[in-house]
Design a protein around this motif. Structure first.
Motif, short mmCIF file in Angstrom:
data_model
loop_
_atom_site.label_atom_id
_atom_site.label_comp_id
_atom_site.label_asym_id
_atom_site.label_seq_id
_atom_site.Cartn_x
_atom_site.Cartn_y
_atom_site.Cartn_z
N TRP A 61 3.90 1.80 10.66
CA TRP A 61 5.21 1.42 10.03
C TRP A 61 5.07 0.95 8.51
CZ3 TRP A 61 9.29 3.99 12.07
CH2 TRP A 61 8.98 4.37 13.50
N GLY A 62 6.01 1.37 7.78
CA GLY A 62 6.21 0.89 6.24
C GLY A 62 7.25 0.07 6.31
N ILE A 81 -3.47 2.52 -3.54
CA ILE A 81 -2.96 3.85 -3.40
C ILE A 81 -3.93 4.63 -2.35
CG2 ILE A 81 -2.19 5.97 -4.40
CD1 ILE A 81 -1.25 4.39 -6.82
N MET A 82 -3.44 5.00 -1.26
CA MET A 82 -4.28 5.82 -0.29
C MET A 82 -3.84 7.14 -0.52
SD MET A 82 -5.98 3.20 0.82
CE MET A 82 -7.16 4.06 1.80
N VAL A 106 0.73 -1.16 0.05
CA VAL A 106 0.06 0.09 -0.16
C VAL A 106 0.86 1.18 0.08
CG1 VAL A 106 -1.70 1.18 1.41
CG2 VAL A 106 -1.93 -1.12 1.38
N LEU A 107 0.70 2.18 -0.95
CA LEU A 107 1.24 3.43 -0.92
C LEU A 107 0.31 4.41 -0.32
CD1 LEU A 107 3.67 5.31 -1.99
CD2 LEU A 107 2.52 5.45 -4.18
N VAL A 108 1.03 5.13 0.69
CA VAL A 108 0.34 6.27 1.23
C VAL A 108 0.71 7.40 0.45
CG1 VAL A 108 -0.13 7.89 3.46
CG2 VAL A 108 -0.26 5.30 3.47
N CYS A 122 9.67 -1.72 -4.28
CA CYS A 122 8.57 -1.16 -5.33
C CYS A 122 9.12 0.12 -6.16
CB CYS A 122 7.68 -0.57 -4.33
SG CYS A 122 6.54 -1.83 -3.76
N TYR A 123 10.18 0.91 -5.57
CA TYR A 123 10.81 1.83 -6.13
C TYR A 123 11.67 1.39 -7.50
CZ TYR A 123 13.66 5.73 -7.66
OH TYR A 123 14.36 6.76 -7.97
#
Length: 135
Positions: free
Chosen positions: A111-112, A77-78, A3-5, A120-121
């Motif tokens: 926490w990520g 994506i949030m 999940v990307l914040v 992911c990057y």
């Protein structure tokens, strides 16, 4: 689930792949006629909009998600709206989002995973290079 914040996103995004894995009835998809515009100017026509309950930091919020067929390195994506409703403050440096608890008496850290974020990057970089060589 990755999940990307994303403070840069005005919407919550879910991919068709994740939608199918959740086994949600396709009748829950509502039509939308507004395209998404990426920061690079690319246009994505959504498949629709769905409502999902998201639980994090002792809160459950019903959120709208735009359903797309894009294939990002993240599953969800949030966007900013959810971050604000969570009363959250994300830090990309520390890979954490600090949120107030529902009673606003404690701070909860979400926490990520720095290793997963780097993976992911790297996937995003590889895909961008692949796309640029195809043009």
């Amino acid at each position: 689930m990755r999940v990307l914040v994303d403070l840069g996103s005005s919407a919550n995004i879910i991919t068709k792949t994740v939608f199918d894995q959740l086994e949600i009835a396709s009748s829950s998809i509502r039509p939308t006629f507004s395209p998404l515009m990426g920061f690079d100017g690319t246009r994505v026509d959504p498949l629709g909009v769905i409502d999902l309950s998201v639980t994090a930091a002792k809160r459950t919020l019903k959120e709208n998600f735009i359903l797309t067929e894009i294939h990002p390195s993240y599953n969800l994506i949030m966007g900013r709206g959810w971050i604000h409703r969570m009363r959250g403050v994300p830090s990309t440096l520390y890979q954490v989002m600090r949120c107030l608890s529902p009673n606003e008496k404690e701070v909860i850290n979400l926490w990520g995973d720095q290793v997963a974020a780097k993976e992911c990057y790297m996937l995003t970089e590889v895909e961008a290079k692949r796309m640029s060589t195809q043009q």
